[in-house]
Write a protein that holds these residues in place. Structure first.
Motif, mmCIF file in Angstrom:
data_model
loop_
_atom_site.group_PDB
_atom_site.id
_atom_site.type_symbol
_atom_site.label_atom_id
_atom_site.label_comp_id
_atom_site.label_asym_id
_atom_site.label_seq_id
_atom_site.Cartn_x
_atom_site.Cartn_y
_atom_site.Cartn_z
ATOM 1 N N PRO A 184 -14.047 87.276 5.287
ATOM 2 C CA PRO A 184 -13.193 86.270 5.923
ATOM 3 C C PRO A 184 -11.811 86.784 6.313
ATOM 4 N N ASP A 185 -11.345 87.894 5.702
ATOM 5 C CA ASP A 185 -10.011 88.411 6.034
ATOM 6 C C ASP A 185 -9.934 88.971 7.447
ATOM 7 N N VAL A 186 -11.075 89.072 8.115
ATOM 8 C CA VAL A 186 -11.090 89.596 9.477
ATOM 9 C C VAL A 186 -10.169 88.780 10.383
ATOM 10 N N PHE A 187 -10.031 87.487 10.095
ATOM 11 C CA PHE A 187 -9.227 86.625 10.965
ATOM 12 C C PHE A 187 -7.725 86.796 10.724
ATOM 13 N N LYS A 188 -7.377 87.481 9.648
ATOM 14 C CA LYS A 188 -5.979 87.822 9.397
ATOM 15 C C LYS A 188 -5.665 89.240 9.847
ATOM 16 N N GLN A 189 -6.665 90.102 9.830
ATOM 17 C CA GLN A 189 -6.419 91.525 10.032
ATOM 18 C C GLN A 189 -6.523 91.971 11.485
ATOM 19 N N ALA A 196 -3.367 79.017 17.321
ATOM 20 C CA ALA A 196 -2.566 78.360 16.288
ATOM 21 C C ALA A 196 -3.242 78.458 14.928
ATOM 22 N N THR A 197 -4.566 78.326 14.898
ATOM 23 C CA THR A 197 -5.306 78.445 13.642
ATOM 24 C C THR A 197 -5.154 79.841 13.056
ATOM 25 N N LEU A 198 -5.302 80.862 13.884
ATOM 26 C CA LEU A 198 -5.197 82.235 13.393
ATOM 27 C C LEU A 198 -3.774 82.560 12.942
ATOM 28 N N PHE A 199 -2.794 82.114 13.712
ATOM 29 C CA PHE A 199 -1.397 82.399 13.366
ATOM 30 C C PHE A 199 -0.974 81.666 12.085
ATOM 31 N N THR A 200 -1.246 80.367 12.013
ATOM 32 C CA THR A 200 -0.671 79.551 10.941
ATOM 33 C C THR A 200 -1.596 79.384 9.742
ATOM 34 N N GLU A 201 -2.873 79.148 9.973
ATOM 35 C CA GLU A 201 -3.795 78.909 8.866
ATOM 36 C C GLU A 201 -4.277 80.207 8.229
ATOM 37 N N CYS A 202 -4.483 81.230 9.060
ATOM 38 C CA CYS A 202 -4.984 82.506 8.545
ATOM 39 C C CYS A 202 -3.865 83.501 8.256
ATOM 40 N N GLY A 203 -2.653 83.193 8.695
ATOM 41 C CA GLY A 203 -1.532 84.096 8.459
ATOM 42 C C GLY A 203 -1.615 85.387 9.237
#
Length: 374
Positions: A68-73, A100-107
């Motif tokens: 799941p960290d793929v969306f942060k990395q 917005a989801t990737l920036f704010t929810e996934c960091g």
């Protein structure tokens, strides 16, 4: 059956207020989920959720991007959009919601995110605009200068003026007078299916507003409807790849924001007057009325009943069509607009920052996260 985490994100909000803008569902699909998500299930989920679009975000290469960290990395993803009825080639507000989801929810710390889509690579960057935090998308510029679809063309025996208007719309939208106005009047007179489509959409304009003439009765002759349209419509354009029709109303009507908000369109009747074969959406737009507050350059509404969207609250892809048109009309490249649905939303545009592109910006607000099993 896959268990999914879904997020409802409002894009193009007004002042960041969650109850405004256009809601989209965003679903992040990592490698563990992709194998159990065929297109038929994606479409079924979009229909079940019932929002104008559901966006699916996934890594480009799932095999080399586990977890799941793929969306942060990562900073590059594949993105697809589904209405309740069909997959669509372009959706601005669901792209904004996905970023917005990737920036704010996934960091995700990337300054810019890139999405591979059916419309090419779309990029979204964080942008500070005064006190507002905007997300800025780079969308393909879409000029509404394609020929009308064959189903809406006048007959082969039509007048040269009608043929010219049907072939490429108004050659100079900044000068709708004279021959251009006459050409559209002739087009309405000689293309009954186009006339019926536009009459169905616009006959509910508030005739009490300023200079709007009362529309003829629905049973009136086509010639009467065509004559009425020639007083109401300034411009008709068509974008073939998106199947979007752009209609600009006469500025002399002085409709402005209030008048366009009062348009009580019958989406069921509009759907029957056209077909998904050649209509993906109808954009109705107008300039502000004289003395109107708000600082907007133009207003619009978007109707897409042919794709299961009676009215889209705020439409990013439509502003990639509206921006070049109103840039020519107003002789300016930086534009600020209001989409006048019941929820409403604000959109900033730059029609000249990148060749062949329109920068479309807006705010986004997270509203809800839930889990569901399908």
């Amino acid at each position: 059956m896959p268990r999914l985490t879904l997020r409802k994100v409002n894009a193009f909000t007004t002042g960041g207020v969650a109850a405004t803008g256009n809601p989209a569902a965003v679903c992040l699909l990592d490698a563990a989920l992709l194998g159990s998500m065929p297109d038929s299930l994606r479409q079924s989920i979009a229909a079940d959720i019932g929002l104008s679009e559901t966006a699916y975000v996934e890594p480009l290469d799932a095999a080399s991007s586990p977890g799941p960290d793929v969306f942060k990395q990562l900073d590059t993803f594949r993105l697809r959009w589904f209405t309740p009825a069909a997959e669509v080639p372009l959706c601005g507000h669901a792209t904004l919601a996905s970023a917005a989801t990737l920036f704010t929810e996934c960091g995700n710390p990337a300054p810019t995110l890139h999405f591979h889509t059916l419309s090419g690579i779309l990029s979204v960057t964080r942008q500070q605009h005064g006190q507002q935090q905007l997300l800025r998308m780079s969308l393909p510029l879409s000029t509404a200068t394609d020929p009308l679809p064959p189903q809406l063309q006048p007959p082969a025996s039509c007048s040269p003026a009608a043929a010219a208007a049907a072939a490429a719309g108004n050659a100079d939208p900044a000068d709708p007078s004279g021959d251009n106005a006459a050409a559209f009047s002739q087009l309405f007179a000689e293309s009954p299916r186009l006339t019926e489509l536009l009459y169905t959409a616009l006959s509910a304009l508030p005739s009490s507003a300023a200079a709007v003439p009362a529309a003829p009765d629905g049973a009136a002759a086509a010639a009467d409807k065509a004559a009425w349209l020639s007083h109401v419509v300034q411009h008709v354009g068509y974008v073939a790849p998106l199947k979007y029709m752009l209609v600009a109303l006469q500025p002399a009507l002085q409709l402005g924001r209030q008048g366009l908000e009062a348009l009580a369109l019958d989406a069921v009747a509009l759907e029957a007057a056209g077909s998904a074969d050649y209509m993906g959406g109808l954009i109705v737009s107008t300039l502000p009325s004289t003395g109107e507050a708000g600082g907007y350059d133009f207003h619009s509404r978007f109707f897409g009943p042919w794709l299961g969207v009676p009215e889209d609250p705020v439409t990013g892809s439509a502003h990639a069509v509206l921006a070049p048109y109103y840039a020519a009309v107003l002789r300016k490249q930086q534009l600020f607009a209001r989409q006048c649905s019941a929820r409403g939303g604000d959109v900033w545009m730059d029609a000249a920052a990148q060749p062949g592109r329109v920068l479309v910006s807006g705010e986004a607000a997270m509203e809800q996260t839930w889990e569901a099993e399908y």
